[in-house]
Design an enzyme around this catalytic site. Structure first.
Site, PDB file in Angstrom:
ATOM      1  N   ARG A 199      38.262 -22.771  27.212  1.00 55.84           N
ATOM      2  CA  ARG A 199      37.106 -21.885  27.077  1.00 55.84           C
ATOM      3  C   ARG A 199      36.402 -21.800  28.422  1.00 55.84           C
ATOM      4  O   ARG A 199      36.224 -22.810  29.103  1.00 55.84           O
ATOM      5  CB  ARG A 199      36.146 -22.417  26.012  1.00 55.84           C
ATOM      6  CG  ARG A 199      35.091 -21.411  25.598  1.00 55.84           C
ATOM      7  CD  ARG A 199      34.095 -22.004  24.620  1.00 55.84           C
ATOM      8  NE  ARG A 199      33.064 -22.785  25.298  1.00 55.84           N
ATOM      9  CZ  ARG A 199      31.923 -23.177  24.722  1.00 55.84           C
ATOM     10  NH1 ARG A 199      31.696 -22.889  23.454  1.00 55.84           N
ATOM     11  NH2 ARG A 199      31.033 -23.866  25.386  1.00 55.84           N
ATOM     12  N   TYR A 207      22.944 -22.263  28.200  1.00 58.47           N
ATOM     13  CA  TYR A 207      23.579 -23.161  27.228  1.00 58.47           C
ATOM     14  C   TYR A 207      25.091 -22.968  27.250  1.00 58.47           C
ATOM     15  O   TYR A 207      25.587 -21.848  27.293  1.00 58.47           O
ATOM     16  CB  TYR A 207      23.044 -22.884  25.818  1.00 58.47           C
ATOM     17  CG  TYR A 207      23.664 -23.771  24.769  1.00 58.47           C
ATOM     18  CD1 TYR A 207      23.254 -25.085  24.627  1.00 58.47           C
ATOM     19  CD2 TYR A 207      24.684 -23.307  23.942  1.00 58.47           C
ATOM     20  CE1 TYR A 207      23.843 -25.919  23.686  1.00 58.47           C
ATOM     21  CE2 TYR A 207      25.267 -24.126  22.997  1.00 58.47           C
ATOM     22  CZ  TYR A 207      24.845 -25.432  22.871  1.00 58.47           C
ATOM     23  OH  TYR A 207      25.432 -26.260  21.942  1.00 58.47           O
ATOM     24  N   ASP A 221      32.717 -17.732  24.648  1.00 59.40           N
ATOM     25  CA  ASP A 221      31.712 -17.754  23.576  1.00 59.40           C
ATOM     26  C   ASP A 221      30.463 -17.020  24.042  1.00 59.40           C
ATOM     27  O   ASP A 221      29.841 -17.404  25.038  1.00 59.40           O
ATOM     28  CB  ASP A 221      31.379 -19.215  23.240  1.00 59.40           C
ATOM     29  CG  ASP A 221      30.504 -19.361  22.003  1.00 59.40           C
ATOM     30  OD1 ASP A 221      30.021 -18.340  21.480  1.00 59.40           O
ATOM     31  OD2 ASP A 221      30.307 -20.515  21.562  1.00 59.40           O
ATOM     32  N   HIS A 268      27.792 -16.761  22.077  1.00 63.24           N
ATOM     33  CA  HIS A 268      26.680 -17.472  21.432  1.00 63.24           C
ATOM     34  C   HIS A 268      25.697 -16.540  20.714  1.00 63.24           C
ATOM     35  O   HIS A 268      24.482 -16.746  20.777  1.00 63.24           O
ATOM     36  CB  HIS A 268      25.934 -18.324  22.461  1.00 63.24           C
ATOM     37  CG  HIS A 268      26.671 -19.572  22.833  1.00 63.24           C
ATOM     38  ND1 HIS A 268      27.122 -19.821  24.114  1.00 63.24           N
ATOM     39  CD2 HIS A 268      27.055 -20.648  22.099  1.00 63.24           C
ATOM     40  CE1 HIS A 268      27.744 -20.992  24.151  1.00 63.24           C
ATOM     41  NE2 HIS A 268      27.723 -21.508  22.937  1.00 63.24           N
ATOM     42  N   GLU A 315      34.201 -15.018  21.154  1.00 69.00           N
ATOM     43  CA  GLU A 315      33.580 -15.703  20.013  1.00 69.00           C
ATOM     44  C   GLU A 315      32.105 -15.345  19.835  1.00 69.00           C
ATOM     45  O   GLU A 315      31.363 -15.206  20.806  1.00 69.00           O
ATOM     46  CB  GLU A 315      33.719 -17.216  20.236  1.00 69.00           C
ATOM     47  CG  GLU A 315      33.077 -18.087  19.177  1.00 69.00           C
ATOM     48  CD  GLU A 315      33.140 -19.554  19.563  1.00 69.00           C
ATOM     49  OE1 GLU A 315      32.409 -20.349  18.938  1.00 69.00           O
ATOM     50  OE2 GLU A 315      33.902 -19.912  20.471  1.00 69.00           O
ATOM     51  N   GLU A 338      31.222 -20.199  12.810  1.00 68.74           N
ATOM     52  CA  GLU A 338      30.829 -21.609  12.889  1.00 68.74           C
ATOM     53  C   GLU A 338      29.510 -21.867  12.183  1.00 68.74           C
ATOM     54  O   GLU A 338      29.222 -23.011  11.826  1.00 68.74           O
ATOM     55  CB  GLU A 338      30.779 -22.089  14.331  1.00 68.74           C
ATOM     56  CG  GLU A 338      29.691 -21.506  15.188  1.00 68.74           C
ATOM     57  CD  GLU A 338      29.773 -22.022  16.622  1.00 68.74           C
ATOM     58  OE1 GLU A 338      28.810 -22.644  17.071  1.00 68.74           O
ATOM     59  OE2 GLU A 338      30.800 -21.797  17.275  1.00 68.74           O
ATOM     60  N   ARG A 368      35.994 -19.656  12.267  1.00 68.23           N
ATOM     61  CA  ARG A 368      35.425 -20.743  13.057  1.00 68.23           C
ATOM     62  C   ARG A 368      34.770 -21.844  12.214  1.00 68.23           C
ATOM     63  O   ARG A 368      34.309 -22.852  12.759  1.00 68.23           O
ATOM     64  CB  ARG A 368      34.384 -20.169  14.022  1.00 68.23           C
ATOM     65  CG  ARG A 368      34.971 -19.317  15.112  1.00 68.23           C
ATOM     66  CD  ARG A 368      35.613 -20.173  16.181  1.00 68.23           C
ATOM     67  NE  ARG A 368      34.618 -20.876  16.971  1.00 68.23           N
ATOM     68  CZ  ARG A 368      34.676 -22.158  17.301  1.00 68.23           C
ATOM     69  NH1 ARG A 368      35.702 -22.903  16.908  1.00 68.23           N
ATOM     70  NH2 ARG A 368      33.736 -22.717  18.035  1.00 68.23           N
ATOM     71  N   GLU A 381      39.222 -26.372  18.465  1.00 65.07           N
ATOM     72  CA  GLU A 381      38.276 -26.755  19.516  1.00 65.07           C
ATOM     73  C   GLU A 381      38.238 -28.279  19.626  1.00 65.07           C
ATOM     74  O   GLU A 381      38.190 -28.984  18.624  1.00 65.07           O
ATOM     75  CB  GLU A 381      36.883 -26.221  19.167  1.00 65.07           C
ATOM     76  CG  GLU A 381      35.827 -26.508  20.219  1.00 65.07           C
ATOM     77  CD  GLU A 381      34.492 -25.877  19.882  1.00 65.07           C
ATOM     78  OE1 GLU A 381      33.651 -25.770  20.786  1.00 65.07           O
ATOM     79  OE2 GLU A 381      34.292 -25.476  18.708  1.00 65.07           O
ATOM     80  N   TRP A 414      20.735 -17.078  20.204  1.00 64.97           N
ATOM     81  CA  TRP A 414      21.675 -17.829  21.041  1.00 64.97           C
ATOM     82  C   TRP A 414      22.777 -18.397  20.159  1.00 64.97           C
ATOM     83  O   TRP A 414      22.640 -18.428  18.958  1.00 64.97           O
ATOM     84  CB  TRP A 414      20.998 -18.965  21.804  1.00 64.97           C
ATOM     85  CG  TRP A 414      20.619 -20.126  20.964  1.00 64.97           C
ATOM     86  CD1 TRP A 414      19.504 -20.268  20.191  1.00 64.97           C
ATOM     87  CD2 TRP A 414      21.373 -21.325  20.781  1.00 64.97           C
ATOM     88  NE1 TRP A 414      19.508 -21.474  19.545  1.00 64.97           N
ATOM     89  CE2 TRP A 414      20.649 -22.156  19.906  1.00 64.97           C
ATOM     90  CE3 TRP A 414      22.585 -21.790  21.295  1.00 64.97           C
ATOM     91  CZ2 TRP A 414      21.085 -23.407  19.507  1.00 64.97           C
ATOM     92  CZ3 TRP A 414      23.024 -23.022  20.897  1.00 64.97           C
ATOM     93  CH2 TRP A 414      22.274 -23.829  20.021  1.00 64.97           C
TER      94      TRP A 414
END
Length: 435
Positions: A166, A178, A242, A244, A268, A294, A315, A371, A435
């Site tokens: 990633r 982040y 990602d 986010h 992602e 996720e 995810r 991951e 985020w």
């Protein structure tokens, strides 16, 4: 002489059930580098099962849910009744779904599978259908404040054996982002000392750190980053990214389209997850594969995404999606639409949760990628995992059950300390942002 008769079948079954009844349910909270919540179930025969119940930044909410409401319901239940217990905890509560409830159910479910596999004398994946592959392809997190730092991070991950990576970088004009290990807010540990970002990106403080964000600067910068990475490492290395949840649908569509020349493995969490239908707009404009979920908790979050084939990877982690039982259902549903797994696996999922994901991943036909952020030495000393990482592949190991042991003495040396992930404000006017 009086003839003796073997015990009746019903009597034997009742005896077996009595020995497998849950005798105790303990909620364990520890912080070996970061905070974890673990459920430990023990049968009357002394067989132990572990389940991960960690919800990052809200850990004690799950601990209370388990300790005060769920644990009293478990004592005396048959540990073998995995499906019935799942339905009992999900359908039996009026308030369903949500991360706290589903993490609690996941912990129970995972612990019961751990017990069942230990009683069978097999690694858990054997009860899920056996191996479908030699190992689970893992991706690591390379990052840097600038391109030179990022490229060094990619090289370090390749040296560690990763075969998929990633890519995250700082954004010019932003002090901290982040997901970047060397960001100014990424190194504060328990007592204000520095610590690896991978192990604990949250700050131990009374309130979250506030970071600034500029979407236009990010969108200008991201394609340059992937151009540099491809120029350095070539076309074969699988690259992931990602976002986010920071983009609007049209911004996400633009990013996906502009990254197409760099052949991403996936892009992602491009938009906030609450409104899944917006991914239609993204899908219309780009062929870059999309991963999301996720922060999803149940199969219902995915129905529209699967049936309209709006994503390519799931995810959700075992820990936050209701356990092995529930995630297996989600991934079986996904397989109908040729959608694969990409299970969330940062270090706020404990080794118990990661092990559960590996046992599931090694067995399912539609595994995609896992991951993998390596836990701190202190975390490994508490949980003592037996899974392995060799040549880019994770293997759950051959120990009966999950292959995880919990050391109470080591855990006691790491008491809970509240920690928060950062929050995001727009640099332009200071308003709160996703985020």
């Amino acid at each position: 002489m009086t003839a003796t008769h073997p015990p009746k079948r019903a009597e034997t079954e009742q005896s077996d059930i009595a020995s497998t009844r849950i005798d105790s349910a303990e909620v364990l909270v520890t912080s070996p580098g970061r905070n974890f919540v673990t459920l430990r179930l023990r049968t009357r025969d002394g067989v132990i099962g572990l389940g991960d119940a960690t919800v990052n930044g809200r850990e004690l909410a799950v601990a209370s849910y388990l300790r005060d409401y769920v644990a009293p319901l478990l004592v005396g239940r048959d540990a073998h009744a995995v499906e019935d217990t799942w339905q009992y905890l999900y359908r039996g509560a009026y308030w369903r779904r949500g991360p706290i409830t589903m993490a609690a159910i996941a912990a129970v479910d995972t612990a019961l599978w751990d017990i069942k596999a230990k009683m069978a004398g097999m690694p858990l994946y054997q009860l899920l259908g056996g191996r479908s592959r030699r190992g689970c392809l893992a991706y690591g997190h390379a990052s840097g404040n600038d391109l030179d730092e990022l490229l060094d991070s990619v090289r370090a991950h390749l040296d560690e054996g990763y075969r998929a990576i990633r890519i995250q970088t700082g954004v010019p004009g932003l002090e901290s982002v982040y997901g970047v290990a060397s960001s100014s807010n990424a190194h504060v540990g328990r007592h204000g000392t520095t610590s690896r970002y991978d192990h604990e990106p949250a700050r131990r403080s009374s309130a979250p750190v506030e970071e600034s964000w500029d979407t236009r600067a990010y969108l200008r910068h991201a394609p340059k980053v992937f151009d540099a990475v491809r120029a350095e490492f070539g076309p074969e290395l699988p690259l992931l990214h990602d976002a986010h949840h920071r983009l609007t649908p049209i911004q996400a569509a633009r990013l996906g389209k502009e990254l197409e020349p760099y052949d991403l493995f996936w892009l992602e969490d491009v938009t906030p997850a609450e409104n899944t239908s917006v991914l239609r707009r993204v899908r219309e404009h780009t062929t870059t594969p999309l991963a999301i979920g996720e922060v999803f908790n149940t199969i219902w979050d995915y129905r529209e995404l699967f049936e309209e084939q709006l994503i390519d990877y799931v995810r959700s982690p075992v820990t936050h999606a209701g356990g092995i039982t529930a995630l297996r259902r989600i991934l079986d549903y996904a397989a109908i639409y040729q959608i694969k797994s990409g299970v969330h696996g940062p270090t706020d999922v404990s080794p118990v949760g990661l092990a559960a994901a590996l046992h599931l991943g090694i067995a399912i036909p539609n595994f995609g990628i896992q991951e993998y952020m390596k836990h701190s030495t202190e975390t490994v000393e508490v949980f003592q995992p037996t899974y392995s990482f060799v040549d880019g592949l994770l293997d759950p190991g051959a120990e009966p059950g999950l292959g995880i042991s919990y050391d109470d003495d080591v855990a006691a040396a790491h008491p809970y300390s509240r920690a928060y992930l950062p929050v995001n404000r727009l640099q332009l006017d200071g308003s709160m942002h996703d985020w």
